[in-house]
Design a protein around this motif. Structure first.
Motif, PDB file in Angstrom:
ATOM      1  N   THR D  12     -10.832  -5.060  51.129  1.00  0.00           N
ATOM      2  CA  THR D  12     -11.343  -6.385  50.768  1.00  0.00           C
ATOM      3  C   THR D  12     -10.251  -7.240  50.134  1.00  0.00           C
ATOM      4  N   TYR D  13     -10.504  -8.537  50.085  1.00  0.00           N
ATOM      5  CA  TYR D  13      -9.567  -9.457  49.434  1.00  0.00           C
ATOM      6  C   TYR D  13     -10.366 -10.591  48.815  1.00  0.00           C
ATOM      7  N   GLY D  14      -9.714 -11.319  47.932  1.00  0.00           N
ATOM      8  CA  GLY D  14     -10.305 -12.560  47.448  1.00  0.00           C
ATOM      9  C   GLY D  14     -10.794 -12.525  46.026  1.00  0.00           C
ATOM     10  N   GLU D  15     -10.631 -13.665  45.371  1.00  0.00           N
ATOM     11  CA  GLU D  15     -11.126 -13.861  44.010  1.00  0.00           C
ATOM     12  C   GLU D  15     -11.847 -15.216  43.974  1.00  0.00           C
ATOM     13  N   ARG D 123      -9.782 -10.274  40.261  1.00  0.00           N
ATOM     14  CA  ARG D 123     -10.680  -9.592  41.180  1.00  0.00           C
ATOM     15  C   ARG D 123     -11.876  -8.989  40.463  1.00  0.00           C
ATOM     16  N   SER D 124     -11.972  -9.134  39.148  1.00  0.00           N
ATOM     17  CA  SER D 124     -13.129  -8.568  38.463  1.00  0.00           C
ATOM     18  C   SER D 124     -14.346  -9.475  38.643  1.00  0.00           C
ATOM     19  N   GLU D 128     -15.854 -11.079  44.331  1.00  0.00           N
ATOM     20  CA  GLU D 128     -15.105 -10.069  45.089  1.00  0.00           C
ATOM     21  C   GLU D 128     -16.044  -9.169  45.895  1.00  0.00           C
ATOM     22  N   ARG D 132     -17.517  -6.466  50.281  1.00  0.00           N
ATOM     23  CA  ARG D 132     -18.205  -5.165  50.345  1.00  0.00           C
ATOM     24  C   ARG D 132     -19.546  -5.300  51.054  1.00  0.00           C
ATOM     25  N   ILE D 249     -18.397  -1.088  40.954  1.00  0.00           N
ATOM     26  CA  ILE D 249     -19.130  -2.362  40.929  1.00  0.00           C
ATOM     27  C   ILE D 249     -18.969  -2.998  39.545  1.00  0.00           C
ATOM     28  N   PRO D 250     -18.632  -4.293  39.493  1.00  0.00           N
ATOM     29  CA  PRO D 250     -18.469  -4.936  38.184  1.00  0.00           C
ATOM     30  C   PRO D 250     -19.694  -4.731  37.279  1.00  0.00           C
TER      31      PRO D 250
END
Lengths: 376, 376, 376, 376
Positions: D12-15, D123-124, D128, D132, D249-250
């Motif tokens: 995965t990527y991205g914030e 990314r937290s 993000e 998933r 998972i956050p």
């Protein structure tokens, strides 16, 4: 699989007729200056049709960074990059569609995946390499900042026109020491730094193009300013990972490092690279470099150089007697014009894969080096 | 790193002067018959000193399975294997110890690990390959049971004495089709299946041995009865993983598959492998095999064949002008007798690495194939 | 699979009745002092039968380093370790053999591997954990040298006798701050640092042992002197890898970090850990530690603490109504004496897995940190 | 790192403030029907602001497949997916920017990466998790087609309002057997299937929202129709990989499977799950399911169920006494409205991670199963 590397980790996606191609690069160190301007030059060098067109086509194969940077610097998070495909429709190959193209991946993709993508060989398309080249811009920036590392590839053979690549030849070693991408591109689209041979190579290609045929060649690549200590024995020796990288490039058929195949003739007394003290740096160096910059799988600080042969392009418009998927004999002739020699365009791809290998090797070694301070 | 493979996964350990060398093989399918008798033959073929000794040394390099089998069958759990080292004392190299041996890994191991093992190049020792060969016995059993796959390597060149390896040559293709390990070993310790060339190769080696020198050569390997569909594009193309495997073997300097380096001269019209229907099996096959059994990174069912050059052994008893670790110039001459040509002993190691690659590729493809039933 | 970690990489092997159990540890930094004396203490703490025997059994579970060290220091190469099995014969379980033991792995191993090892559940045996504990000695040495890191686990609950584990409770935080392995072992074989509760726990266990039954409990573990910055978002958050590690221990049923399950009752205003400046170190710290030392998957420098519940041992000599492999109803009663509570022996295993996680996280972060100097 | 899985592999990527978020899924079996319609439902369930808005916002978080499918079927090549970010500008947090938010990842990201992303915790961010959830649609399609596998999560606790989750309770087991996503969503945005408790939970959340505070809770998840034999001992036991997935998972703080933490009170005689023959299927099943569907790390065919606690959201608009990055004491109050309880939105994320774990475990086991035919 579509992921390469352990710490500096590149995952690519995309084939010829989907929406876009691209990649995610994970493990990029933070705080590194990076924008699309760092990535575009090699993508542009990779683009097809460069030599025939006089108009700039800068608008093509334009990369867009999606994530992982802010205000022109890397965040340490994954960097996704996208290049849109212009022709996104699955093709209708009509008649040709019944034939698996000889020496293409049409047949093997069918055997492996039990499906026939309209692009035929799916990910075997050269378009897949865009993600690799985009990722390499990040790797090169890192390597350049870290040790001024330079990676330069060039055409060293087309058909039977070949540069002298004897590692003991001083002219060849001089080329390895001084060649730059600027010099390579200054040689014209053939990308051979020897002007005389360059002319002959062009003639060879033109001859085969005239015959609706194709021809192969060899790319040689040098990596300079390499720190000592990179490479992870026993399975991930630096040359082993470089070989893996190079053989993953479409149409490549081999790899040799340092003295390579021709070096097997040399007795140990001539092949061994003796040491001497470099007074300037106070470090040991070797007088010759038959090893190609790697000993026991680990960089020794000398130039790393290697060669990669590329076969003649499989798609030719000459008629070929072959069989359909169903086994019926017939004649296939590819339509349109095709690239008669992939070698010049392979150059930025070879450089790209070399950069990915070196960046990962550097980061892995960094995870070890801290201990020298701890256990001093 | 010391782990190879993704599902069929081999981790090796050990260097020259430690207690033992060996490996753990994870991901072995259960219920496969397996005992030490399956593993010993290749270990015995790998052993040094075979050609000079008439007494059998069967007691040496004896492998012991530690786990993962019961009543002669695999359990599906990791299989650990151990071969004891006879000489377990860290050496005292005295004078020689001050010199990093030219073209050895002494210098680079020091640069990487900041420590000087008594074995000098640590894991770069050929003894490290025992774990690979032991593991390969398991892989070969699996491949043999699955598709009767056969892997045979042989000496194809020593110095400048070389077999004709032109892929379009029918004699060469015949050898690839029919060669067996029995035939290879019947040629004597040189392991070249051409009796005339074998004799010449022996003479070359004897000449260099007489000069206290060494010489290199080439190993060619063929894999037969390969199912179609093995190999994982884009980065883990079957030839890419084979190249990785081969370049991880000590002293190897390259890799070429199918037409390789010499094939770049061939135009597409001659290099392409056209298809025909094999009436017997009802499957498509290719008329020629310049591809070397792999297209687009995926096996096409033809013989896979490739060649690996090995440089001349670095340890020679001739005097060499070089420098000490501290940079003082001096003369180094290795003591004792040394192997003047590593090629014959490299043969079971090349076969071993090929087997590890194929077993892993097979298991990964199996994880995909089930879907064809699900989505039929 | 049997490999854990990415850079500090442990591969284990072995089950109950094979020749030996052990592991290979790859990626160990070089030049670290290491002998078997560093590894034996935790293996001895892990050993069964410690509390009932007064005679020392030091000869048992004795680990032998096979490779990767020389003159008492690590070489940077893989370290293999072996512990011989005393009982190497595949068992004859006779009657019991027809029954898959309830809540054991007999049935699932049969389903997965289609074979019935004489040890029943194959690698699900607690004996498999020896390799982990041996490897952890290396990890702990590294962590201790690097930042004086300390990992201490203890019994915090048996049956319904439980310590107060409220993260806001100062007594609990005091224990986390000061507990040592010496103090834990000083509490007797129950390994609960609260003497009163320890006595009650022993009574609970004795009651169940008297009933030929078993009982579960909870292990709590603290990691002190953790550098900030460890852990790899997004998937390999430090707590995620710790959870993976803990749930891989036989008989464990869960994991909670910091405030865990009971913390969900706390509103954000109480659960949040506000920052303050630690005048001594000049670094930010948190006033409370409900986070358990990790925020966003990355260590914040506070104590990391977590708890792991272990179910009651599945092997009991009480009669159980169950069915044979063939589905026939019957009554099973395990013969011999069995461990009525696995919790005390799980303590060094919890510590071991925590050490493996932290060592790998440290090395990965080190591969990144060098960049801060490069891009400063 | 940002890659999860070994064969079914998600990167995965991205914030929050970059151009897009997304993922690449490698290892997807070919020929599986798949379009964006398979992926959108869970992305829509994941979206913020669902309960407060009456207008449909279907245009948001719209996923676009970039590659790997053609004519609505998978090709076996990597599938890239993109969801555009609406707010792509790096924020200007002004005053708040000087404070690392308590129990957020601002401080630890700064420590790890030595850079302050405008999104603070990089990314937290919950954003993000979009990649998933997109990837899980592919996994779920595969699992559903293969064995009709179903994955359903629900809110089982908010603050101190909790469902009875005793595994021996028949009502609880009935819920696990019959709950569907439709039933969960029919309970309203709180997603608790017990109407009475659902009402109480809503009141708890409203109370804390009124106080400008937040509260935590627990998500319980069940996986039905699981084939036996999934999970890879010893380190990659099925529950270990599930725990890894859930703790990634956050805001999650734990994991328990089957009887979990409360099961440690149960003696073996009650905790063990005895076998019986299921006359209908001819297979062994267990009378109780304290194991939670996994024994020895391998699925036994019973329902897999587990619970995951989520802490109260860290961002609250109540004033908090804390310190700036520079260590100055001060008061921080987040501006705007914030989600007072993350639990309901965590549900599709828990389901997503469970699906990724199961798909990978299935494919790995398939690579092994072929051998039962070979060695029969």
């Amino acid at each position: 699989m579509s992921t390469f590397g352990r710490i500096f980790k590149v995952t690519t996606y995309g084939e010829s007729h989907c929406k876009s191609v691209g990649c995610i690069v994970d493990g990029v160190p933070p705080n590194m200056p990076l924008t699309e301007l760092d990535l575009q030059p090699q993508l542009t060098r990779r683009r097809p049709g460069q030599s025939k067109l006089t108009t700039p086509r800068n608008e093509k194969d334009k990369v867009e960074i999606q994530s992982g940077t802010e205000f022109g610097k890397t965040l340490g998070t994954p960097i996704a990059m996208i290049v849109k495909n212009e022709d996104q429709r699955p093709h209708d190959y009509s008649d040709m569609d019944n034939y698996p193209r000889p020496s293409h991946a049409d047949f093997t993709y069918m055997e492996k995946y039990q499906t026939k993508a309209s692009s035929g060989g799916g990910r075997s398309s050269a378009r897949e390499t865009i993600g690799r080249v985009a990722a390499s811009g990040i790797a090169e920036k890192l390597l350049s900042k870290f040790s001024n590392m330079e990676i330069v590839a060039f055409t060293s053979q087309v058909g039977d026109v070949s540069m002298n690549k004897n590692p003991l030849d001083p002219t060849f070693q001089k080329i390895l020491q001084t060649i730059t991408r600027e010099k390579v591109d200054a040689c014209g689209p053939i990308r051979c730094p020897d002007p005389k041979l360059a002319g002959e190579m062009v003639k060879v290609i033109e001859k085969y193009r005239g015959d609706h045929d194709s021809i192969g060649g060899v790319v040689t690549c040098v990596i300079r300013n390499v720190p000592t200590g990179l490479g992870e024995p026993c399975f991930d020796k630096l040359e082993a990972v470089l070989a893996h990288a190079m053989l993953s490039i479409p149409a490549s058929k081999g790899f040799e490092i340092g003295s390579g195949f021709q070096g097997v003739n040399l007795p140990g007394s001539k092949h061994n690279d003796p040491f001497y003290l470099d007074e300037e740096t106070g470090k040991l160096r070797t007088k010759t470099n038959n090893s190609g910059g790697i000993q026991g799988g680990i960089s020794n600080g000398e130039n790393i150089y290697f060669s990669v042969p590329f076969k003649s392009a499989a798609t030719i418009s000459q008629e070929q007697e072959t069989a359909t998927y169903d086994g019926e004999n017939g004649v296939l002739a590819a339509k349109g014009r095709h690239d008669p020699c992939v070698v010049p365009r392979a150059i930025p791809i070879v450089e790209a894969m070399a950069a990915l290998v070196m960046a990962d090797a550097l980061l892995i070694q960094k995870s070890r080096e801290f201990s020298s301070k701890v256990f001093a």
